[in-house]
Scaffold this motif. Structure first.
Motif, PDB file in Angstrom:
ATOM      1  N   GLY A  16       7.870 116.519 -93.922  1.00 56.26           N
ATOM      2  CA  GLY A  16       7.123 117.232 -94.954  1.00 56.26           C
ATOM      3  C   GLY A  16       5.620 117.106 -94.752  1.00 56.26           C
ATOM      4  O   GLY A  16       4.876 118.069 -94.931  1.00 56.26           O
ATOM      5  N   LEU A  17       5.156 115.916 -94.363  1.00 64.10           N
ATOM      6  CA  LEU A  17       3.726 115.727 -94.080  1.00 64.10           C
ATOM      7  C   LEU A  17       3.279 116.567 -92.879  1.00 64.10           C
ATOM      8  O   LEU A  17       2.171 117.130 -92.883  1.00 64.10           O
ATOM      9  N   ALA A  18       4.119 116.649 -91.857  1.00 61.92           N
ATOM     10  CA  ALA A  18       3.772 117.444 -90.679  1.00 61.92           C
ATOM     11  C   ALA A  18       3.686 118.925 -91.038  1.00 61.92           C
ATOM     12  O   ALA A  18       2.775 119.632 -90.587  1.00 61.92           O
ATOM     13  N   PHE A  23       0.267 123.785 -92.203  1.00 59.84           N
ATOM     14  CA  PHE A  23      -0.177 124.878 -93.071  1.00 59.84           C
ATOM     15  C   PHE A  23      -1.605 124.675 -93.552  1.00 59.84           C
ATOM     16  O   PHE A  23      -2.348 125.630 -93.731  1.00 59.84           O
ATOM     17  N   TRP A  24      -2.034 123.431 -93.728  1.00 56.15           N
ATOM     18  CA  TRP A  24      -3.430 123.165 -94.090  1.00 56.15           C
ATOM     19  C   TRP A  24      -4.353 123.622 -92.958  1.00 56.15           C
ATOM     20  O   TRP A  24      -5.384 124.241 -93.201  1.00 56.15           O
ATOM     21  N   ASP A  29      -8.503 127.797 -91.096  1.00 53.97           N
ATOM     22  CA  ASP A  29      -8.982 128.488 -89.883  1.00 53.97           C
ATOM     23  C   ASP A  29      -9.198 127.553 -88.700  1.00 53.97           C
ATOM     24  O   ASP A  29     -10.155 127.707 -87.944  1.00 53.97           O
ATOM     25  N   GLN A  30      -8.301 126.605 -88.506  1.00 53.25           N
ATOM     26  CA  GLN A  30      -8.417 125.702 -87.371  1.00 53.25           C
ATOM     27  C   GLN A  30      -7.931 126.343 -86.075  1.00 53.25           C
ATOM     28  O   GLN A  30      -8.247 125.871 -84.997  1.00 53.25           O
ATOM     29  N   PHE A  31      -7.140 127.414 -86.168  1.00 55.98           N
ATOM     30  CA  PHE A  31      -6.568 128.037 -84.986  1.00 55.98           C
ATOM     31  C   PHE A  31      -7.146 129.417 -84.725  1.00 55.98           C
ATOM     32  O   PHE A  31      -6.504 130.253 -84.088  1.00 55.98           O
ATOM     33  N   ASP A  32      -8.356 129.698 -85.178  1.00 62.07           N
ATOM     34  CA  ASP A  32      -8.936 131.029 -85.004  1.00 62.07           C
ATOM     35  C   ASP A  32      -9.281 131.336 -83.550  1.00 62.07           C
ATOM     36  O   ASP A  32      -8.915 132.367 -83.025  1.00 62.07           O
TER      37      ASP A  32
END
Length: 72
Positions: A16-18, A23-24, A29-32
Protein backbone atom coordinates in the motif's frame (compact mmCIF):
# COMPACT_ATOMS: atom_id res chain seq x y z
CA UNK A 1 2.81 -21.02 10.56
CA UNK A 2 1.98 -18.28 13.02
CA UNK A 3 4.57 -15.98 11.40
CA UNK A 4 2.24 -15.71 8.39
CA UNK A 5 -0.22 -13.79 10.55
CA UNK A 6 2.45 -11.11 10.85
CA UNK A 7 4.05 -11.25 7.40
CA UNK A 8 0.88 -11.07 5.29
CA UNK A 9 -0.46 -7.84 6.86
CA UNK A 10 3.05 -6.37 6.86
CA UNK A 11 3.44 -7.11 3.14
CA UNK A 12 0.03 -5.57 2.42
CA UNK A 13 1.01 -2.41 4.30
CA UNK A 14 4.29 -2.16 2.39
CA UNK A 15 2.46 -2.74 -0.90
CA UNK A 16 0.00 0.00 0.00
CA UNK A 17 2.86 2.40 0.77
CA UNK A 18 4.51 1.60 -2.57
CA UNK A 19 1.26 2.24 -4.47
CA UNK A 20 0.72 5.51 -2.57
CA UNK A 21 4.30 6.64 -3.33
CA UNK A 22 3.84 5.86 -7.03
CA UNK A 23 0.62 7.83 -7.32
CA UNK A 24 2.11 10.71 -5.31
CA UNK A 25 5.04 10.86 -7.74
CA UNK A 26 2.72 10.82 -10.76
CA UNK A 27 0.51 13.56 -9.32
CA UNK A 28 3.51 15.77 -8.49
CA UNK A 29 4.90 15.58 -12.05
CA UNK A 30 7.96 13.51 -11.17
CA UNK A 31 7.77 11.58 -14.46
CA UNK A 32 7.24 14.46 -16.90
CA UNK A 33 10.64 14.60 -18.59
CA UNK A 34 12.60 11.36 -18.42
CA UNK A 35 15.02 12.07 -21.28
CA UNK A 36 15.84 15.75 -20.73
CA UNK A 37 18.35 15.35 -17.88
CA UNK A 38 20.16 12.59 -19.79
CA UNK A 39 20.68 14.85 -22.81
CA UNK A 40 21.44 17.96 -20.78
CA UNK A 41 24.85 16.65 -19.70
CA UNK A 42 25.91 16.14 -23.32
CA UNK A 43 25.67 19.80 -24.32
CA UNK A 44 27.95 22.63 -23.25
CA UNK A 45 26.53 25.63 -21.49
CA UNK A 46 25.92 28.60 -23.76
CA UNK A 47 26.47 31.15 -21.02
CA UNK A 48 30.00 32.52 -20.70
CA UNK A 49 31.57 32.21 -17.27
CA UNK A 50 30.81 35.09 -14.96
CA UNK A 51 33.61 37.63 -14.47
CA UNK A 52 35.61 37.45 -11.28
CA UNK A 53 34.71 40.10 -8.73
CA UNK A 54 37.12 43.02 -8.60
CA UNK A 55 39.14 43.61 -5.46
CA UNK A 56 38.00 46.62 -3.55
CA UNK A 57 40.57 49.27 -2.87
CA UNK A 58 41.30 50.20 0.67
CA UNK A 59 38.79 52.79 1.76
CA UNK A 60 39.71 55.99 3.51
CA UNK A 61 38.31 54.78 6.82
CA UNK A 62 41.38 52.61 7.32
CA UNK A 63 43.81 55.56 7.13
CA UNK A 64 44.48 57.62 10.24
CA UNK A 65 42.46 60.82 10.63
CA UNK A 66 45.43 63.17 10.48
CA UNK A 67 46.54 61.70 7.16
CA UNK A 68 43.15 62.37 5.63
CA UNK A 69 43.32 66.05 6.66
CA UNK A 70 46.74 66.57 5.15
CA UNK A 71 46.04 64.54 2.03
CA UNK A 72 49.10 62.35 2.59
Amino acid sequence: MSILYLLIPLSLVLFGLAVWAFFWAVNNDQFDDLEGPAYRILFDEDDPPSPRPMRRQQDDASTPFHDRENGT
